[in-house]
Design a protein around this motif. Structure first.
Motif, PDB file in Angstrom:
ATOM      1  N   ASN A  33       1.163  -0.797  -0.167  1.00 43.83           N
ATOM      2  CA  ASN A  33       0.386   0.383  -0.193  1.00 43.83           C
ATOM      3  C   ASN A  33       1.085   0.742  -0.575  1.00 43.83           C
ATOM      4  N   CYS A  34       1.917   1.010  -0.606  1.00 45.97           N
ATOM      5  CA  CYS A  34       2.895   2.271  -0.349  1.00 45.97           C
ATOM      6  C   CYS A  34       2.873   3.379  -1.656  1.00 45.97           C
ATOM      7  N   GLY A  35       1.601   3.412  -2.263  1.00 47.24           N
ATOM      8  CA  GLY A  35       1.325   4.615  -2.923  1.00 47.24           C
ATOM      9  C   GLY A  35       2.080   4.571  -4.206  1.00 47.24           C
ATOM     10  N   ILE A  36       3.337   4.313  -4.248  1.00 47.95           N
ATOM     11  CA  ILE A  36       4.846   4.585  -5.714  1.00 47.95           C
ATOM     12  C   ILE A  36       4.136   3.790  -7.281  1.00 47.95           C
ATOM     13  N   CYS A  37       3.063   2.793  -7.625  1.00 44.66           N
ATOM     14  CA  CYS A  37       2.606   2.810  -8.626  1.00 44.66           C
ATOM     15  C   CYS A  37       2.072   4.433  -9.025  1.00 44.66           C
ATOM     16  N   GLN A  38       1.026   5.084  -8.190  1.00 46.56           N
ATOM     17  CA  GLN A  38       0.301   5.736  -8.316  1.00 46.56           C
ATOM     18  C   GLN A  38       0.667   6.564  -8.528  1.00 46.56           C
ATOM     19  N   THR A  39       2.101   6.901  -8.671  1.00 41.14           N
ATOM     20  CA  THR A  39       3.114   8.046  -8.812  1.00 41.14           C
ATOM     21  C   THR A  39       3.546   7.701  -9.874  1.00 41.14           C
ATOM     22  N   ALA A  40       4.173   6.939  -9.983  1.00 49.65           N
ATOM     23  CA  ALA A  40       5.081   6.284 -11.609  1.00 49.65           C
ATOM     24  C   ALA A  40       3.640   6.423 -13.053  1.00 49.65           C
ATOM     25  N   CYS A  41       2.867   5.814 -12.792  1.00 49.01           N
ATOM     26  CA  CYS A  41       1.927   5.308 -13.543  1.00 49.01           C
ATOM     27  C   CYS A  41       1.286   6.672 -14.378  1.00 49.01           C
ATOM     28  N   PRO A  42       1.520   7.208 -15.721  1.00 45.08           N
ATOM     29  CA  PRO A  42       1.474   8.338 -16.184  1.00 45.08           C
ATOM     30  C   PRO A  42       0.465   8.301 -17.072  1.00 45.08           C
ATOM     31  N   ASN A  84      -7.290   1.823 -19.073  1.00 44.47           N
ATOM     32  CA  ASN A  84      -5.963   3.489 -19.220  1.00 44.47           C
ATOM     33  C   ASN A  84      -4.967   3.298 -19.796  1.00 44.47           C
ATOM     34  N   CYS A  85      -4.193   2.554 -19.769  1.00 44.58           N
ATOM     35  CA  CYS A  85      -3.132   1.365 -18.940  1.00 44.58           C
ATOM     36  C   CYS A  85      -2.639   1.299 -20.927  1.00 44.58           C
ATOM     37  N   THR A  86      -1.603   1.571 -20.820  1.00 42.61           N
ATOM     38  CA  THR A  86      -0.995   1.199 -22.181  1.00 42.61           C
ATOM     39  C   THR A  86      -0.027   0.713 -22.653  1.00 42.61           C
ATOM     40  N   THR A  87       0.449  -0.470 -21.002  1.00 43.13           N
ATOM     41  CA  THR A  87       1.473  -1.391 -21.003  1.00 43.13           C
ATOM     42  C   THR A  87       2.495  -0.777 -21.416  1.00 43.13           C
ATOM     43  N   CYS A  88       3.384   0.100 -21.034  1.00 46.34           N
ATOM     44  CA  CYS A  88       4.420   0.463 -20.523  1.00 46.34           C
ATOM     45  C   CYS A  88       5.050  -0.056 -18.823  1.00 46.34           C
ATOM     46  N   PHE A  89       4.592  -1.007 -18.509  1.00 45.63           N
ATOM     47  CA  PHE A  89       5.444  -1.916 -17.478  1.00 45.63           C
ATOM     48  C   PHE A  89       5.822  -1.081 -16.428  1.00 45.63           C
ATOM     49  N   HIS A  90       6.033   0.587 -16.129  1.00 41.04           N
ATOM     50  CA  HIS A  90       6.665   1.138 -15.569  1.00 41.04           C
ATOM     51  C   HIS A  90       6.372   1.580 -14.089  1.00 41.04           C
ATOM     52  N   CYS A  91       4.311   0.486 -14.475  1.00 38.58           N
ATOM     53  CA  CYS A  91       4.361   0.600 -12.903  1.00 38.58           C
ATOM     54  C   CYS A  91       4.648  -1.138 -12.000  1.00 38.58           C
ATOM     55  N   VAL A  92       5.099  -2.232 -12.756  1.00 38.31           N
ATOM     56  CA  VAL A  92       5.456  -3.034 -12.359  1.00 38.31           C
ATOM     57  C   VAL A  92       6.608  -2.511 -11.983  1.00 38.31           C
ATOM     58  N   ASN A  93       7.633  -2.173 -12.995  1.00 37.16           N
ATOM     59  CA  ASN A  93       9.336  -2.191 -12.019  1.00 37.16           C
ATOM     60  C   ASN A  93       9.916  -2.008 -11.642  1.00 37.16           C
ATOM     61  N   SER A 101       1.499  -7.088 -11.984  1.00 46.59           N
ATOM     62  CA  SER A 101       1.599  -7.388 -12.607  1.00 46.59           C
ATOM     63  C   SER A 101       0.764  -7.964 -14.084  1.00 46.59           C
ATOM     64  N   LEU A 102       1.131  -7.739 -15.722  1.00 47.48           N
ATOM     65  CA  LEU A 102       0.331  -7.010 -16.664  1.00 47.48           C
ATOM     66  C   LEU A 102      -0.285  -8.685 -17.428  1.00 47.48           C
ATOM     67  N   SER A 103      -1.637  -8.714 -17.471  1.00 51.45           N
ATOM     68  CA  SER A 103      -1.984 -10.105 -18.287  1.00 51.45           C
ATOM     69  C   SER A 103      -3.011 -10.327 -19.392  1.00 51.45           C
ATOM     70  N   SER A 104      -3.413 -10.319 -20.276  1.00 51.89           N
ATOM     71  CA  SER A 104      -3.804 -10.476 -21.582  1.00 51.89           C
ATOM     72  C   SER A 104      -5.448 -10.823 -20.787  1.00 51.89           C
ATOM     73  N   ASN A 105      -6.385  -9.222 -21.062  1.00 50.54           N
ATOM     74  CA  ASN A 105      -7.557  -9.214 -20.844  1.00 50.54           C
ATOM     75  C   ASN A 105      -8.210 -10.174 -21.564  1.00 50.54           C
ATOM     76  N   PRO A 106      -9.062 -11.897 -21.864  1.00 52.80           N
ATOM     77  CA  PRO A 106      -9.570 -12.910 -22.124  1.00 52.80           C
ATOM     78  C   PRO A 106     -10.825 -11.922 -22.890  1.00 52.80           C
ATOM     79  N   ASP A 107     -11.384 -11.235 -22.601  1.00 50.24           N
ATOM     80  CA  ASP A 107     -12.829  -9.731 -23.728  1.00 50.24           C
ATOM     81  C   ASP A 107     -12.154  -9.330 -24.188  1.00 50.24           C
TER      82      ASP A 107
END
Ligand code: SF4
Ligand code: SF4
Length: 482
Positions: A33-42, A84-93, A101-107
């Motif tokens: 719950n650190c919120g770093i991903c919130q800052t990382a994601c553009p 909104n995700c553009t699959t840039c992997f920034h937050c993952v890193n 983690s990112l995965s494919s949306n079956p829909d």
């Protein structure tokens, strides 16, 4: 009169309940719950739950001395906004504990079919939502060769000489086209002069809605209002066109039995000759012209090679506009790609000395702005879109074949004020992309592009030329080698 430059007003107009996304962002239980991903994601995919305030704030407001608060006291991260995700992997890193983690949306793959792919649908939805040109930071990831539109390249050699202040600057590029009969000369007192052409702001019209939405009031009203706003035409069922009584409505008749109760003749009408015997075409056209001599008549024909001599025959008789249609997958009834058949029709009319006098409207499988430019290079003056506007209005679950389009469930179209803006956004985005292409090709007027096959390259022909260059160098291909 004040000079007015043609412009399409675009405005961000989302369809609230339509979310198509390729990637699912997963946050596992080890999240601290650190919120770093919130800052990382553009792109604001990660946010904390709404209406939160840190525990410490409540305590401070209550005048209670706090010992401070930590990440653990903060409200929990909300579910990621996947769309909104553009699959840039920034937050993952960036995540310090590897909780993302990112995965494919079956829909994602359940939208559209193998012609109108989910990627195509996503692009049209972006264009109709924003009115902007879709630009991917990762560059073009599509095919450079393939069938049909994918096998055509435009000659953008002029891109090295851009205009002084860009395509939207003072040196404007015209996307206006004339539609109708354009007599070579004005003859005093001739009835041909009466069949004056009308000007459209861009080479794009809205085709007739498919059977499942043929008399949908919301849809026909939206198409017509959008056509009026952007100075183009909406092809509507004759009864709808009669009710609307607008110069932007083309009254479409299924055949040449012209059932029309309006007090005045339609300004433009379409007769669909696709189901009629080719030998009967001249009589159908003559009957329509005899009924409404001042009406511009668009003759709709299912395009195929066998129809081309009859198209020339009708042009000789004075036909003004031909609507050459292919299937929703851009195939003609004899299995050619729309662009191939268009080139043949264009060449036949040039040979007969009639090409400049008539307008060719092409339809079928036109689902991207590049298809607009490529169809024009192959001989069309104007294109008619259909499935593309259905997608813009939220129809994304469907299948197409040679006969038409079949949707899952009932079609529910957005309210006209939303639909009209989305149609204008789509047209605005495609026009901007056409301007980019024209600018890169060094053209100032889209009408100069019609049938200019010298400014396009066919992958198939280039491959042949390329292979021929190297053939003599291969011993197995050349008996005289060495
Ligand atoms: S960066 Fe990782 S640990 Fe921090 S909130 Fe996001 S998912 Fe949780
Ligand atoms: S992958 Fe990129 S766009 Fe997607 S959520 Fe992470 S940072 Fe945001």
């Amino acid at each position: 009169m004040k000079y007015h430059r043609y412009h399409i007003n675009t405005k961000n107009t989302p369809l609230e309940d339509l979310l198509i996304f390729k990637t699912v962002v997963n946050r596992s239980e080890i999240c601290i719950n650190c919120g770093i991903c919130q800052t990382a994601c553009p792109y604001d995919v990660h946010e904390r739950n709404a209406n939160f305030r840190a525990v410490g704030v409540h305590e401070q407001e209550a005048g209670i001395a706090t010992k401070g608060w930590s990440w653990f006291d903060m409200p929990k991260m909300a579910s990621p906004k996947n769309a909104n995700c553009t699959t840039c992997f920034h937050c993952v890193n960036e995540c310090p504990v590897g909780a993302l983690s990112l995965s494919s949306n079956p829909d994602y793959k359940t939208h559209g079919d193998d012609y109108y792919t989910p990627g195509t649908i996503e692009t049209v939805l972006f264009e109709s939502k924003t009115g902007r040109v879709p630009v991917s930071g990762a560059g073009y990831r599509g095919p450079f060769a393939g069938e049909g539109f994918d096998g055509i390249w435009t000659d953008m050699s002029e891109i090295v000489r851009p205009t002084r202040d860009g395509i939207h600057g003072r040196e404007s590029i015209s996307t206006a086209v004339m539609i109708g009969r354009k007599p070579k000369k004005i003859l005093p007192g001739s009835s041909q002069n009466a069949a004056a052409a009308v000007e459209l702001g861009l080479p794009l019209v809205f085709n007739e809605p498919p059977a499942f939405a043929a008399r949908d009031k919301n849809l026909s009203q939206s198409l017509l209002r959008a056509a009026e706003d952007i100075q183009t035409l909406a092809l509507l069922d004759a009864d709808d066109a009669q009710e609307k009584s607008s110069p932007h409505a083309v009254a479409c008749f299924k055949n040449s039995s012209l059932s029309w109760k309006g007090p005045e003749a339609p300004k433009i009408c379409q007769i669909d000759l696709s189901a009629q015997k080719m030998n009967d075409w001249p009589a159908c056209w003559e009957k329509t012209k005899a009924t409404w001599p001042q009406t511009m008549v668009m003759v709709k024909i299912a395009l195929e090679n066998a129809a081309i001599p009859q198209i020339v025959r009708l042009a000789e008789m004075g036909a003004e506009i031909f609507h050459l249609s292919a299937s929703p997958r851009a195939k003609t009834t004899d299995g050619l790609h729309l662009t191939q058949a268009l080139r043949t029709a264009d060449e036949a009319l040039i040979e007969a000395g009639l090409r400049d006098e008539v307008t060719l409207v092409a339809s079928g499988g036109l689902t991207a702005a590049e298809h607009l430019a490529k169809s024009i290079l192959c001989g069309a003056d104007v294109i008619a879109i259909d499935v593309a506007y259905l997608i813009a209005l939220g129809v994304t679950r469907f299948k197409t074949d040679g006969a038409g389009i079949e949707i899952e469930g009932p079609a529910i179209f957005p309210a006209p004020h939303i639909a009209v803006q989305r149609l204008k956004n789509l047209a605005g985005s495609w026009r901007d992309q056409l301007l980019e292409i024209l600018g890169a090709m060094g053209m100032r007027d889209v009408q100069r592009m019609t049938g200019d096959t010298g400014r396009m390259m066919l992958n198939e022909e280039l491959e042949k030329e390329f292979k021929a260059l190297f053939k003599p160098m291969r011993k197995q291909d050349d008996p005289n080698y060495g």
